[in-house]
Design an enzyme around this catalytic site. Structure first.
Site, mmCIF file in Angstrom:
data_model
loop_
_atom_site.group_PDB
_atom_site.id
_atom_site.type_symbol
_atom_site.label_atom_id
_atom_site.label_comp_id
_atom_site.label_asym_id
_atom_site.label_seq_id
_atom_site.Cartn_x
_atom_site.Cartn_y
_atom_site.Cartn_z
ATOM 1 C CD GLU A 275 32.537 26.037 -14.635
ATOM 2 O OE1 GLU A 275 31.639 25.815 -13.781
ATOM 3 O OE2 GLU A 275 32.845 25.221 -15.510
ATOM 4 C CB CYS A 309 29.287 29.413 -7.379
ATOM 5 S SG CYS A 309 30.688 28.400 -7.841
#
Length: 501
Positions: A275, A309
């Protein structure tokens, strides 16, 4: 005053009388059910952790060398021999106890996070709430039936044959946790692993260490068997060495694309989940509610100083609404409160470090040097960057290429849906995008054509629920988190074929 958090369950009425921001914290390593590296233990190194807001010492943590790391892997390997056969109820009970203790220590965990990583207190509290939810979701998952019947009736050889497939744990997992979500993103690795019957070695972030070690202590106090969860503060080089260890069966990594892809190259035959970064875009269609969009996009861009993010980095507004949006969004940005993360009115706290703040300023300067216009913000005081709006970006500018990870957002107009979709798809990243519209046909067009892991309608691209699949494509990584999806990543099918006489 030096103390060690959570040495034993503390009644909340006592715990909350002395908020943690008045004290200095020390956290120890958790290896095989034993806490190692107390404040007076000179055999174990220590790291110092200071507030990114004012530089004050928040606490210290024991630091593992390779001998401690390999002991943790040994412990996880040994514990897996029995934990993989633990009952669903045993796993669920443990996960629910962790959730209970998290809620019991809500204030202390939130304040520690606000101090250690500068996440504003209201956002820290939201993370602690989600932390408990993540463990409860995993507890429910542990109780589900993970064996399914396989229909083989199409084959004439299948008479009196029964085929089932069961999801079984892969083995000890190395979980590398990022600084920006040191509790809930740790939980998104630990909780599904436990629900599946895996054991875990957690490498804490270099910033956010105290928080993740505190979670390890809570898991231990909830009754986690020795060696099932091990939590270490150590240098990245040792984590890389551990990832290569054959006793580790899977790497679950959240962090930068540079480090994540490097680790993947080193582990061609090992199961890996990545991720990584993102540069989320929101599109404001001509039929959108501008005021509603701004209400959602301001926190999406500037909460936790954009250090998420899926923080909003780019906005495309249709040319027929652009001037209205530009004025209102700029004015709303100027009202965003910055400052002390313990102040409940603050949305945008400090950058995690002076280096991160330097990079944010460099991104603004590069954009201006290449023809973009700074509409507001961008001033720096210490590690705090005033939320900035940059007009007319291009994909040749650093802010059009890189993940900003800062309170910076670009705005520009667009003419057609194809133009907006092409902008989003030209990114090297692809986690979430957002679209503000009431047009179902337009929604389907974007959903079908966007190269992203998810599309958020009439809300910020930073919206995420812990139960939903989450992850990206392209340079944003591969694999999916979300409790059920992570459970699937951390298990594999084992087939049983039975022929009845």
């Amino acid at each position: 005053m030096m103390r060690c958090l959570f040495l034993r369950p503390i009644p909340p009425t006592i715990l909350y009388e002395t908020p943690c921001h008045h004290e200095t914290v020390h956290q120890e390593l958790l290896i095989n059910g034993v806490f190692i590296g107390g404040p007076c233990d000179q055999s174990i190194g220590k790291t110092q952790h200071s507030s990114p807001y004012d530089g004050k010492l928040v606490g210290t943590a024991a630091e593992a060398g390779w001998s401690e790391f390999t002991a943790a892997i040994d412990a996880a390997e040994t514990a897996f021999e029995s934990w993989q056969f633990s009952t669903p109820k045993t796993r669920a009970d443990l996960l629910n106890r962790v959730a209970f203790l998290v809620r019991e220590r809500f204030t202390e965990l939130a304040e520690l996070m606000a101090e250690e990583i500068g996440k504003p207190i209201t956002q820290s509290e939201a993370e602690v709430t989600r932390l408990a939810i993540t463990f409860e979701l995993a507890a429910k998952l542990a109780l589900q039936n993970h064996t399914r019947e396989i229909d083989v009736s199409h084959d004439s050889c299948s008479k009196n044959v029964r085929v089932t497939a069961t999801r079984v744990p892969v083995g000890p997992i190395l979980a590398i946790v990022p600084y920006n979500w040191p509790l809930n993103l740790a939980a998104h690795k630990i909780a599904p692993a436990l629900a599946a019957g895996n054991t875990v070695v957690v490498k804490t972030p270099s910033m956010g260490t105290l928080c993740t070690l505190a979670l390890g202590r809570i898991i231990h106090e909830a009754g986690c068997p020795d060696g099932v969860v091990n939590v270490l503060n150590t240098v990245p080089a040792l984590a890389q060495k551990a990832a290569l260890d054959p006793r580790i069966k899977m790497l679950s990594f959240t962090g930068s694309p540079q480090v994540g892809w490097m680790l993947k190259e080193l582990l061609p035959k090992k199961r890996v989940s990545l991720e990584l970064g993102g540069d989320a875009t929101a599109v404001i269609a001509p039929d959108s509610d501008i005021d509603h969009a701004i209400e959602k996009l301001i926190p999406g861009a500037f909460a936790y100083a954009g250090q998420i993010c899926i923080s909003l980095q780019h906005i495309l507004c249709h040319e027929t609404r652009y001037l209205e949006f530009r004025e209102k969004f700029t004015r709303a940005t100027e009202s965003v409160q910055t400052g002390n993360p313990l102040d409940r009115t603050v949305t945008c706290g400090p950058m995690i470090s002076s280096e991160a703040a330097d990079n944010a300023i460099a991104l603004i300067e590069d954009a201006e040097n290449h023809g973009a216009k700074l509409l507001t913000g961008g001033h720096r005081i210490g590690n705090i960057i005033e939320p900035a709006v940059i007009e007319s970006p291009t994909r040749q500018m650093r802010i059009g290429i890189e993940e900003a990870f800062a309170p910076l957002v670009t705005i520009q107009s667009y003419s057609t849906d194809d133009q907006a979709i092409n902008w989003i798809n030209s990114s090297q990243f692809g986690i979430h995008a957002a679209l503000f519209t009431q047009d179902q046909a337009r929604i389907q067009t974007y959903f079908n054509n966007l190269e992203t892991g998810g599309l958020i309608i009439n809300n910020s691209p930073s919206l995420r629920f812990d139960a939903m699949p989450y992850g990206g494509i392209k340079n944003s990584g591969f694999g999916r988190e979300g409790v059920a999806n992570t459970f699937h990543e951390m298990t594999e099918d084992k087939v049983l074929v039975q022929t009845e006489n």
